[in-house]
Design a protein around this motif. Structure first.
Motif, mmCIF file in Angstrom:
data_model
loop_
_atom_site.group_PDB
_atom_site.id
_atom_site.type_symbol
_atom_site.label_atom_id
_atom_site.label_comp_id
_atom_site.label_asym_id
_atom_site.label_seq_id
_atom_site.Cartn_x
_atom_site.Cartn_y
_atom_site.Cartn_z
ATOM 1 N N GLN A 3 14.141 -16.302 11.383
ATOM 2 C CA GLN A 3 12.981 -15.731 10.698
ATOM 3 C C GLN A 3 13.174 -14.237 10.493
ATOM 4 O O GLN A 3 12.850 -13.690 9.448
ATOM 5 C CB GLN A 3 11.727 -16.003 11.521
ATOM 6 N N LEU A 4 13.767 -13.574 11.507
ATOM 7 C CA LEU A 4 14.026 -12.142 11.407
ATOM 8 C C LEU A 4 15.007 -11.842 10.279
ATOM 9 O O LEU A 4 14.830 -10.910 9.510
ATOM 10 C CB LEU A 4 14.570 -11.626 12.749
ATOM 11 N N ASN A 5 16.044 -12.658 10.170
ATOM 12 C CA ASN A 5 17.027 -12.473 9.117
ATOM 13 C C ASN A 5 16.407 -12.631 7.739
ATOM 14 O O ASN A 5 16.753 -11.922 6.804
ATOM 15 C CB ASN A 5 18.178 -13.466 9.290
ATOM 16 N N ILE A 6 15.485 -13.582 7.612
ATOM 17 C CA ILE A 6 14.815 -13.793 6.332
ATOM 18 C C ILE A 6 14.015 -12.565 5.942
ATOM 19 O O ILE A 6 14.062 -12.096 4.806
ATOM 20 C CB ILE A 6 13.900 -15.034 6.398
ATOM 21 N N PHE A 7 13.285 -12.005 6.897
ATOM 22 C CA PHE A 7 12.446 -10.850 6.590
ATOM 23 C C PHE A 7 13.260 -9.585 6.351
ATOM 24 O O PHE A 7 12.754 -8.624 5.788
ATOM 25 C CB PHE A 7 11.426 -10.615 7.711
ATOM 26 N N GLN A 8 14.497 -9.587 6.773
ATOM 27 C CA GLN A 8 15.367 -8.445 6.521
ATOM 28 C C GLN A 8 16.162 -8.609 5.231
ATOM 29 O O GLN A 8 16.914 -7.728 4.852
ATOM 30 C CB GLN A 8 16.346 -8.265 7.696
ATOM 31 N N ASN A 9 15.983 -9.741 4.564
ATOM 32 C CA ASN A 9 16.731 -10.045 3.350
ATOM 33 C C ASN A 9 15.994 -9.524 2.124
ATOM 34 O O ASN A 9 14.830 -9.864 1.896
ATOM 35 C CB ASN A 9 16.943 -11.564 3.253
ATOM 36 N N LEU A 10 16.675 -8.694 1.319
ATOM 37 C CA LEU A 10 16.039 -8.093 0.140
ATOM 38 C C LEU A 10 15.631 -9.157 -0.869
ATOM 39 O O LEU A 10 14.575 -9.042 -1.517
ATOM 40 C CB LEU A 10 16.994 -7.086 -0.504
ATOM 41 N N THR A 11 16.448 -10.195 -1.007
ATOM 42 C CA THR A 11 16.127 -11.263 -1.948
ATOM 43 C C THR A 11 14.794 -11.912 -1.611
ATOM 44 O O THR A 11 13.994 -12.234 -2.505
ATOM 45 C CB THR A 11 17.233 -12.331 -1.943
ATOM 46 N N PHE A 12 14.530 -12.112 -0.325
ATOM 47 C CA PHE A 12 13.258 -12.699 0.108
ATOM 48 C C PHE A 12 12.085 -11.868 -0.385
ATOM 49 O O PHE A 12 11.105 -12.395 -0.920
ATOM 50 C CB PHE A 12 13.224 -12.806 1.638
ATOM 51 N N TRP A 13 12.181 -10.548 -0.227
ATOM 52 C CA TRP A 13 11.075 -9.677 -0.639
ATOM 53 C C TRP A 13 10.931 -9.612 -2.149
ATOM 54 O O TRP A 13 9.813 -9.509 -2.671
ATOM 55 C CB TRP A 13 11.292 -8.276 -0.065
ATOM 56 N N VAL A 14 12.048 -9.685 -2.867
ATOM 57 C CA VAL A 14 11.971 -9.715 -4.329
ATOM 58 C C VAL A 14 11.266 -10.984 -4.799
ATOM 59 O O VAL A 14 10.386 -10.945 -5.665
ATOM 60 C CB VAL A 14 13.373 -9.610 -4.958
ATOM 61 N N LEU A 203 13.708 -0.605 -3.491
ATOM 62 C CA LEU A 203 12.470 -0.548 -4.265
ATOM 63 C C LEU A 203 12.382 -1.675 -5.284
ATOM 64 O O LEU A 203 11.396 -1.769 -6.015
ATOM 65 C CB LEU A 203 12.370 0.800 -4.993
ATOM 66 N N ALA A 204 13.405 -2.524 -5.341
ATOM 67 C CA ALA A 204 13.418 -3.630 -6.300
ATOM 68 C C ALA A 204 12.189 -4.538 -6.182
ATOM 69 O O ALA A 204 11.662 -4.990 -7.202
ATOM 70 C CB ALA A 204 14.698 -4.451 -6.147
ATOM 71 N N PRO A 205 11.696 -4.827 -4.973
ATOM 72 C CA PRO A 205 10.483 -5.650 -4.888
ATOM 73 C C PRO A 205 9.288 -5.032 -5.620
ATOM 74 O O PRO A 205 8.534 -5.740 -6.283
ATOM 75 C CB PRO A 205 10.218 -5.738 -3.377
ATOM 76 N N LEU A 206 9.134 -3.697 -5.533
ATOM 77 C CA LEU A 206 8.048 -3.035 -6.262
ATOM 78 C C LEU A 206 8.261 -3.152 -7.773
ATOM 79 O O LEU A 206 7.314 -3.376 -8.534
ATOM 80 C CB LEU A 206 7.955 -1.565 -5.860
ATOM 81 N N GLY A 207 9.521 -2.992 -8.198
ATOM 82 C CA GLY A 207 9.822 -3.130 -9.618
ATOM 83 C C GLY A 207 9.558 -4.526 -10.115
ATOM 84 O O GLY A 207 8.997 -4.724 -11.205
ATOM 85 N N ALA A 208 9.936 -5.524 -9.315
ATOM 86 C CA ALA A 208 9.701 -6.926 -9.696
ATOM 87 C C ALA A 208 8.211 -7.237 -9.728
ATOM 88 O O ALA A 208 7.732 -7.931 -10.629
ATOM 89 C CB ALA A 208 10.420 -7.848 -8.720
ATOM 90 N N LEU A 209 7.477 -6.717 -8.753
ATOM 91 C CA LEU A 209 6.026 -6.921 -8.714
ATOM 92 C C LEU A 209 5.360 -6.331 -9.945
ATOM 93 O O LEU A 209 4.551 -6.990 -10.616
ATOM 94 C CB LEU A 209 5.456 -6.281 -7.445
ATOM 95 N N GLY A 210 5.705 -5.084 -10.258
ATOM 96 C CA GLY A 210 5.098 -4.428 -11.414
ATOM 97 C C GLY A 210 5.478 -5.080 -12.725
ATOM 98 O O GLY A 210 4.627 -5.310 -13.586
ATOM 99 N N GLY A 211 6.776 -5.394 -12.880
ATOM 100 C CA GLY A 211 7.231 -6.008 -14.123
ATOM 101 C C GLY A 211 6.597 -7.371 -14.360
ATOM 102 O O GLY A 211 6.166 -7.681 -15.471
ATOM 103 N N MET A 212 6.524 -8.192 -13.321
ATOM 104 C CA MET A 212 5.960 -9.533 -13.473
ATOM 105 C C MET A 212 4.448 -9.479 -13.668
ATOM 106 O O MET A 212 3.893 -10.210 -14.502
ATOM 107 C CB MET A 212 6.300 -10.382 -12.251
ATOM 108 N N ALA A 213 3.757 -8.611 -12.923
ATOM 109 C CA ALA A 213 2.297 -8.495 -13.056
ATOM 110 C C ALA A 213 1.921 -8.028 -14.461
ATOM 111 O O ALA A 213 0.982 -8.551 -15.075
ATOM 112 C CB ALA A 213 1.755 -7.529 -12.010
ATOM 113 N N PHE A 214 2.666 -7.043 -14.989
ATOM 114 C CA PHE A 214 2.376 -6.549 -16.331
ATOM 115 C C PHE A 214 2.620 -7.629 -17.388
ATOM 116 O O PHE A 214 1.815 -7.827 -18.293
ATOM 117 C CB PHE A 214 3.240 -5.321 -16.637
ATOM 118 N N THR A 215 3.769 -8.324 -17.261
ATOM 119 C CA THR A 215 4.120 -9.359 -18.236
ATOM 120 C C THR A 215 3.084 -10.475 -18.262
ATOM 121 O O THR A 215 2.600 -10.875 -19.331
ATOM 122 C CB THR A 215 5.504 -9.960 -17.908
ATOM 123 N N ILE A 216 2.723 -10.988 -17.089
ATOM 124 C CA ILE A 216 1.757 -12.087 -17.011
ATOM 125 C C ILE A 216 0.370 -11.613 -17.412
ATOM 126 O O ILE A 216 -0.364 -12.298 -18.130
ATOM 127 C CB ILE A 216 1.723 -12.691 -15.597
#
Length: 420
Positions: A3-14, A203-216
């Motif tokens: 579980q710790l490894n998952i939370f440390q994974n950037l892909t998970f947060w993206v 910061l990719a998770p923030l970029g993905a959040l913003g890009g997807m929220a704006f698009t949808i």
């Protein structure tokens, strides 16, 4: 521990940010499109034009894309110059090195053309109709596309000028007597630049959040369909490339692609699990030697292939570029498509081994072409991680096939060592 490894994974947060962005954009579009400032905010930092729009979502994605832009020119200069120096060293190895470079360039160019051809035929970007970028008019991009000229392209394009200078500087370094210190300094600079990029990629998770929220929020949940179509198209295209193009190459040297894939199946699972072809590099080299390839060919071709033979990355970069052109309604002429291939033939050679470098290569391509909005990268952030496994596996298989082909045609393959 898992579980710790998952939370440390950037892909998970993206991926988590993508889901959150979809929910925010769909259920609370007012929040996604909330205007934090009344006009577009922009400024210049270190020669890079940093700008983002007035909505909350665009601030998130805009800041990330703007920071990525800062790395475009330094990475182009360092990776291309050092890459040409390495090419010179590879040629000095002899006929095997020269043949390897020729093979890499031909096969990756084929991959680029296949990506463009499939995207042109299927048109995965059709369906997200945008009339603006961050609240602004995109007519300037369509006008640039319609009025494309080679003179303007070379004269007014700083990214292309950096690219051209990098090529000449790399060639120049090959003839400098005291080049060792210069190369060492550039390698050190490259280390720190990529280290900085790695930090920015957090910061990719923030970029993905913003890009997807704006698009949808702006275009509705149906805008996910073109993204899903792009993912499916990329996977299918890479499968065609592996089983047709690489399959024919293997057949040319008396081997079968299916048998080869079965032989390296454990390594493929490692690549699939880590989304990195480098994770299985030592095991691949051992398997190729056991298969019959000479140790010298394996030691030369496989490491070089990780920089110069990125088949999967080439396919993705060409398809992603054309996808964004279709999303924004920018029609590209065949002349411009050939320009994309030419740029990617050079810049894609610096997309190996570092998280986020492929994203910068795509950004540099869009910056060089100047007819497709670089801001569109925020849209791709939502699906880029889903396709990283396909890129890594295709790159991995491609390097294995290249080694077998070169070993066979150089008489450096001992059949009695071959393993079923």
């Amino acid at each position: 521990m898992k579980q710790l490894n998952i939370f440390q994974n950037l892909t998970f947060w993206v991926l988590l940010s993508i889901l959150l962005g979809v929910f925010v954009g769909h259920f609370t579009p007012d929040l996604a499109l909330f205007k934090v400032i009344e006009s577009k905010f922009s400024y210049n930092l270190l020669g890079a034009d940093l700008s983002f729009g007035p909505t909350l979502s665009e601030v998130f994605s805009g800041v990330f894309i703007s920071l990525v832009k800062l790395f475009i020119n330094p990475i182009i200069f360092l990776t291309i110059s050092l890459g040409i120096v390495n090419m010179g060293n590879l040629k000095k190895v002899g006929r095997v090195g020269g043949k390897a470079l020729l093979y890499f360039e031909v096969v990756t160019t084929i991959a680029l053309f296949i990506g463009l051809a499939v995207s042109t035929f299927i048109e995965p970007g059709i369906g997200v109709i945008r009339d603006d970028i961050a609240g602004g008019d995109i007519s300037k991009y369509t006008q640039k596309a319609a009025g494309f000229s080679w003179i303007g392209f070379l004269k007014e394009n700083f990214t292309v000028q950096v690219l051209g200078f990098s090529i000449f500087f790399g060639i120049f370094l090959n003839y400098v007597k005291g080049k060792a210190k210069m190369i060492a300094g550039m390698q050190q600079a490259s280390h720190w630049v990529f280290k900085g990029l790695k930090i920015v990629m957090y910061l990719a998770p923030l970029g993905a959040l913003g890009g997807m929220a704006f698009t949808i929020g702006k275009f509705g949940i149906h805008s996910l369909i073109p993204l899903a179509k792009l993912m499916l198209t990329v996977y299918v295209t890479m499968a065609i490339f592996v089983f047709v193009v690489l399959g024919l190459i293997m057949r040319n040297c008396g081997e079968r692609i299916w048998a080869f894939l079965g032989y390296i199946k454990h390594e493929l699972l490692v690549v699939l699990g880590t989304s990195s072809s480098e994770a299985a590099l030592p095991s691949l080299m051992h398997k190729l030697e056991k298969m019959g390839c000479s140790k010298s060919v394996v030691g030369l071709v496989v490491p070089a292939g990780y920089s110069f033979n990125l088949d999967g990355t080439s396919i993705y970069l060409s398809m992603a570029t054309l996808f964004l052109a279709q999303v924004y309604g920018v029609h590209l002429s065949w002349e411009q498509m050939l320009t994309i291939v030419g740029i990617l033939m050079v810049t894609s050679k610096g997309a190996a081994g570092v998280t986020g470098s492929g994203f910068v290569v795509l950004a540099s391509t869009l910056s060089a072409l100047q007819v497709i909005p670089v801001e569109g990268l925020a849209l791709l952030l939502g699906v880029d991680r889903f396709m990283s496994e396909a890129r890594a596996i295709t790159n991995f298989i491609g390097n294995g096939v290249a080694t077998v082909w070169i070993a066979k045609h150089e008489g450096e393959f001992e059949k009695e060592q071959s393993t079923n």
